[in-house]
Scaffold this active site. Structure first.
Site, PDB file in Angstrom:
ATOM      1  CG  HIS A 227      -2.209   0.864   1.328  1.00  0.00           C
ATOM      2  ND1 HIS A 227      -2.460   1.667   0.202  1.00  0.00           N
ATOM      3  CD2 HIS A 227      -3.102   1.184   2.381  1.00  0.00           C
ATOM      4  CE1 HIS A 227      -3.571   2.228   0.609  1.00  0.00           C
ATOM      5  NE2 HIS A 227      -3.948   2.074   1.682  1.00  0.00           N
ATOM      6  CG  HIS A 268      -4.468   0.978  -8.316  1.00  0.00           C
ATOM      7  ND1 HIS A 268      -5.746   0.816  -8.137  1.00  0.00           N
ATOM      8  CD2 HIS A 268      -3.894   1.763  -7.344  1.00  0.00           C
ATOM      9  CE1 HIS A 268      -6.122   1.418  -7.177  1.00  0.00           C
ATOM     10  NE2 HIS A 268      -4.682   2.272  -6.699  1.00  0.00           N
ATOM     11  NE  ARG A 277      -3.767   8.387  -7.459  1.00  0.00           N
ATOM     12  CZ  ARG A 277      -4.115   7.340  -6.435  1.00  0.00           C
ATOM     13  NH1 ARG A 277      -4.367   7.792  -5.204  1.00  0.00           N
ATOM     14  NH2 ARG A 277      -3.610   6.274  -6.922  1.00  0.00           N
ATOM     15  CG  ASP A 323       2.932   4.553  -4.110  1.00  0.00           C
ATOM     16  OD1 ASP A 323       2.817   5.599  -3.704  1.00  0.00           O
ATOM     17  OD2 ASP A 323       2.140   3.662  -4.124  1.00  0.00           O
ATOM     18  NE  ARG A 349      -5.406   8.070   0.641  1.00  0.00           N
ATOM     19  CZ  ARG A 349      -5.069   7.345  -0.598  1.00  0.00           C
ATOM     20  NH1 ARG A 349      -5.422   5.958  -0.280  1.00  0.00           N
ATOM     21  NH2 ARG A 349      -4.978   7.617  -1.760  1.00  0.00           N
TER      22      ARG A 349
HETATM   23  N1  NMX Z   1       4.863  -6.533  -9.417  1.00  0.00           N
HETATM   24  C1  NMX Z   1       5.033  -7.882  -9.347  1.00  0.00           C
HETATM   25  N2  NMX Z   1       3.703  -8.492  -9.251  1.00  0.00           N
HETATM   26  C2  NMX Z   1       2.631  -8.122  -9.323  1.00  0.00           C
HETATM   27  C3  NMX Z   1       2.471  -6.561  -9.449  1.00  0.00           C
HETATM   28  C4  NMX Z   1       3.711  -5.768  -9.874  1.00  0.00           C
HETATM   29  N3  NMX Z   1       3.702  -4.531  -9.679  1.00  0.00           N
HETATM   30  N4  NMX Z   1       1.158  -6.118  -9.515  1.00  0.00           N
HETATM   31  C5  NMX Z   1       0.575  -7.186  -9.378  1.00  0.00           C
HETATM   32  N5  NMX Z   1       1.319  -8.455  -9.235  1.00  0.00           N
HETATM   33  C6  NMX Z   1       0.957  -9.797  -9.007  1.00  0.00           C
HETATM   34  C7  NMX Z   1       0.232  -9.680  -7.787  1.00  0.00           C
HETATM   35  O1  NMX Z   1       1.028  -9.962  -6.689  1.00  0.00           O
HETATM   36  C8  NMX Z   1      -0.479 -10.896  -7.804  1.00  0.00           C
HETATM   37  O2  NMX Z   1       0.120 -12.180  -7.623  1.00  0.00           O
HETATM   38  P1  NMX Z   1      -0.350 -13.520  -6.906  1.00  0.00           P
HETATM   39  O3  NMX Z   1      -1.660 -13.982  -7.729  1.00  0.00           O
HETATM   40  O4  NMX Z   1       0.788 -14.512  -6.821  1.00  0.00           O
HETATM   41  O5  NMX Z   1      -0.903 -12.805  -5.453  1.00  0.00           O
HETATM   42  C9  NMX Z   1      -0.786 -11.076  -9.347  1.00  0.00           C
HETATM   43  O6  NMX Z   1      -0.021 -10.143  -9.942  1.00  0.00           O
HETATM   44  C10 NMX Z   1      -2.193 -10.320  -9.459  1.00  0.00           C
HETATM   45  O7  NMX Z   1      -2.438  -9.116  -8.972  1.00  0.00           O
HETATM   46  P2  NMX Z   1      -3.557  -8.121  -9.446  1.00  0.00           P
HETATM   47  O8  NMX Z   1      -4.969  -8.738  -9.370  1.00  0.00           O
HETATM   48  O9  NMX Z   1      -3.099  -7.532 -10.738  1.00  0.00           O
HETATM   49  O10 NMX Z   1      -3.278  -6.933  -8.187  1.00  0.00           O
HETATM   50  P3  NMX Z   1      -4.038  -7.101  -6.715  1.00  0.00           P
HETATM   51  O11 NMX Z   1      -5.293  -6.227  -6.750  1.00  0.00           O
HETATM   52  O12 NMX Z   1      -3.841  -8.244  -6.090  1.00  0.00           O
HETATM   53  O13 NMX Z   1      -2.598  -6.026  -5.972  1.00  0.00           O
HETATM   54  C11 NMX Z   1      -1.101  -4.157  -5.916  1.00  0.00           C
HETATM   55  C12 NMX Z   1      -2.482  -4.694  -6.255  1.00  0.00           C
HETATM   56  C13 NMX Z   1      -0.950  -2.607  -5.844  1.00  0.00           C
HETATM   57  C14 NMX Z   1      -1.057  -4.766  -4.468  1.00  0.00           C
HETATM   58  C15 NMX Z   1      -0.105  -5.068  -6.739  1.00  0.00           C
HETATM   59  O14 NMX Z   1      -0.197  -4.563  -8.257  1.00  0.00           O
HETATM   60  C16 NMX Z   1       1.225  -4.722  -6.329  1.00  0.00           C
HETATM   61  O15 NMX Z   1       1.921  -5.361  -5.463  1.00  0.00           O
HETATM   62  N6  NMX Z   1       2.003  -3.632  -6.867  1.00  0.00           N
HETATM   63  C17 NMX Z   1       3.167  -3.222  -6.350  1.00  0.00           C
HETATM   64  C18 NMX Z   1       3.382  -2.419  -5.185  1.00  0.00           C
HETATM   65  C19 NMX Z   1       2.608  -1.122  -5.524  1.00  0.00           C
HETATM   66  O16 NMX Z   1       3.124  -0.464  -6.151  1.00  0.00           O
HETATM   67  N7  NMX Z   1       1.660  -0.858  -4.462  1.00  0.00           N
HETATM   68  C20 NMX Z   1       1.242   0.692  -4.575  1.00  0.00           C
HETATM   69  C21 NMX Z   1      -0.170   0.447  -4.740  1.00  0.00           C
HETATM   70  C22 NMX Z   1      -0.933   1.716  -4.582  1.00  0.00           C
HETATM   71  N8  NMX Z   1      -0.915   2.204  -3.360  1.00  0.00           N
HETATM   72  O17 NMX Z   1      -0.170   3.356  -3.147  1.00  0.00           O
HETATM   73  O18 NMX Z   1      -1.558   1.873  -2.424  1.00  0.00           O
HETATM   74  C1  MLT Z   2      -4.177   4.612  -3.834  1.00  0.00           C
HETATM   75  O1  MLT Z   2      -4.159   5.680  -3.576  1.00  0.00           O
HETATM   76  O2  MLT Z   2      -3.862   4.243  -5.076  1.00  0.00           O
HETATM   77  C2  MLT Z   2      -4.872   3.708  -2.815  1.00  0.00           C
HETATM   78  O3  MLT Z   2      -4.820   3.912  -1.642  1.00  0.00           O
HETATM   79  C3  MLT Z   2      -4.697   2.147  -3.219  1.00  0.00           C
HETATM   80  C4  MLT Z   2      -6.202   1.735  -3.615  1.00  0.00           C
HETATM   81  O4  MLT Z   2      -6.932   2.343  -4.105  1.00  0.00           O
HETATM   82  O5  MLT Z   2      -6.529   0.477  -3.274  1.00  0.00           O
END
Ligand code: NMX
Ligand code: MLT
Length: 388
Positions: A227, A268, A277, A323, A349
């Site tokens: 997150h 995301h 953003r 991010d 936030r």
């Molecule tokens: N790098 C590697 N693997 C990824 C990434 C990524 N950037 N994005 C998704 N995946 C993987 C994810 O871990 C999941 O694997 P598993 O089935 O083994 O659990 C699979 O792809 C399917 O994920 P999604 O359905 O595409 O995404 P989900 O909704 O589960 O997760 C995030 C969303 C944001 C947690 C994920 O995209 C991620 O881990 N991104 C990298 C971290 C990041 O930048 N987070 C910031 C989000 C915004 N914020 O500020 O909160």
């Molecule tokens: C964001 O700002 O992207 C978030 O707090 C993550 C989300 O919307 O799930």
């Protein structure tokens, strides 16, 4: 909303998915669409990016943008609430300097609640927003060991200026810093009702715990690397990449994936295209620091990572999220330690979570507030063995 209209059919495949996509309530402050991202009270975020943070606080609480007089009034109102009613400096001085800044932030917010809670949802939410610039300034100063000669708060300044004033930097970059932090705050203030930190904060508040307890919990949720803390990890990642050469960046991304590490700043839960953003921050970087080495690296990453991530069909969104760019901009403005970056996300936030808590606690159900959160979990077979 009281009709029986079916919005979503929950089946077994939706269980244990982190509530992904399951509607649970309504939100008055913002909504997120997969293609256009977040809108605050109906305004697409890109249209709001150049506003002052105080005006967006007004928008989130009043659901309309302020006119000139209302804009002046919200500034005055926040200034009148800004004094911290206790000795936060001593609390911070007692914390371990090696503790993560997000833990300091959570402790700081909790401490403010111990110093004064009015038990009026809106009063407490606005007081907390007004006190955040000083809390943030003290957090930086004291954790960095610059505890002496901290300037007194100056409430004639804007929220961002009050934070910078507390840092007492004496360098030429403060104007740039002001622009970067103001944009940062506006972009991060709210993101619909279901993001983890907002959902957590509202769930805690539904027990009628205080705004401060709810917000400290929300900050703990935000502190995780999937997150809010992705912004810290993203800049650490950029510093490790160390080159904007596309082939080397691609090799780095592939090696991270091969080691089962996430590519921070991409993907995301809701968005399915580049986060607006991120686009706003890239545009800002193009304007103020196109030659900055870290900015050049994230510009290459923006091209390379989506292509590589798209090779994995399981990843729903390979595009840049909020991010990706904030760390490079903050670094350029002189904030060179990435461990602090998520505290800016938290600071922002507090406004959106505060406004959503006020709506859920003091507006919905004709002002009575929503009931305590209590979703249903289905028993697994082995947990039923004693009743069979
Ligand atoms: N790098 C590697 N693997 C990824 C990434 C990524 N950037 N994005 C998704 N995946 C993987 C994810 O871990 C999941 O694997 P598993 O089935 O083994 O659990 C699979 O792809 C399917 O994920 P999604 O359905 O595409 O995404 P989900 O909704 O589960 O997760 C995030 C969303 C944001 C947690 C994920 O995209 C991620 O881990 N991104 C990298 C971290 C990041 O930048 N987070 C910031 C989000 C915004 N914020 O500020 O909160
Ligand atoms: C964001 O700002 O992207 C978030 O707090 C993550 C989300 O919307 O799930």
């Amino acid at each position: 909303m009281t009709s029986d209209k079916v919005l979503f059919e929950v089946t077994e495949k939706h269980l244990n998915t982190g509530l992904r996509g399951i509607p649970v309530g309504t939100c008055r402050t913002s909504f997120v669409t997969p293609s256009e991202g977040v809108h605050y009270c109906g305004y697409p975020i890109a249209e709001l990016a150049a506003f002052e943070p105080e005006d967006i606080v007004y928008l989130l609480f009043n659901k309309e943008l302020p006119n000139a007089q209302q804009s002046a009034e919200i500034r005055q109102e926040l200034a009148s609430r800004a004094a911290i009613p206790g000795d936060l400096e001593s609390v911070f001085k007692s914390l371990p300097k090696f503790g993560h800044p997000m833990d300091w932030l959570s402790v700081g917010i909790h401490s403010l609640g111990m110093m004064e809670t009015t038990n009026n949802w809106k009063e407490d939410a606005l007081n907390l927003i007004a006190r955040m610039p000083r809390l943030m300034g003290l957090l930086f100063r004291i954790r960095e060991g610059r505890e002496e000669n901290i300037p007194a708060d100056d409430t004639s300044l804007s929220m961002v200026e009050r934070f910078i004033h507390c840092l007492d930097l004496h360098n030429a970059e403060t104007e740039k810093m002001k622009q970067i932090i103001s944009t940062y705050l506006v972009l991060h203030m709210d993101h619909g009702g279901g993001n983890l930190s907002t959902f957590t904060g509202k769930a805690i508040a539904s027990s009628k715990a205080t705004v401060y307890s709810a917000m400290a919990g929300a900050m703990n949720a935000l502190s995780g690397p999937l997150h809010g803390r992705a912004n810290q990890s993203c800049l650490e990642f950029v510093l490790k990449v160390g080159t904007s050469d596309p082939a080397e960046v691609e090799a780095f991304v592939r090696a991270e994936l091969a080691a089962s590490r996430p590519i921070f700043g991409f993907g995301h839960a809701v968005l399915r295209s580049e986060d607006p953003r991120a686009t706003v921050q890239f545009n800002l970087g193009d304007k103020i620091c196109p030659e900055d080495e870290n900015f050049k690296i994230i510009t290459t990453l923006r091209e390379v990572a989506p292509r590589v991530l798209s090779e994995n069909p399981k990843i729903s969104n390979p595009h840049a999220n909020v991010d990706i760019a904030s760390g490079a901009l903050l670094h350029h403005a002189g904030m060179t330690d990435p461990t602090y970056y998520t505290t800016f996300f938290g600071w922002a936030r507090v406004a959106g979570i505060g406004a959503q808590i006020v709506d859920e606690r003091a507006v919905y159900r004709d002002g009575k507030g929503l009931p305590i959160y209590r979703p249903k979990y289905i028993a697994e077979a082995q947990t039923l063995r004693h009743v069979e």
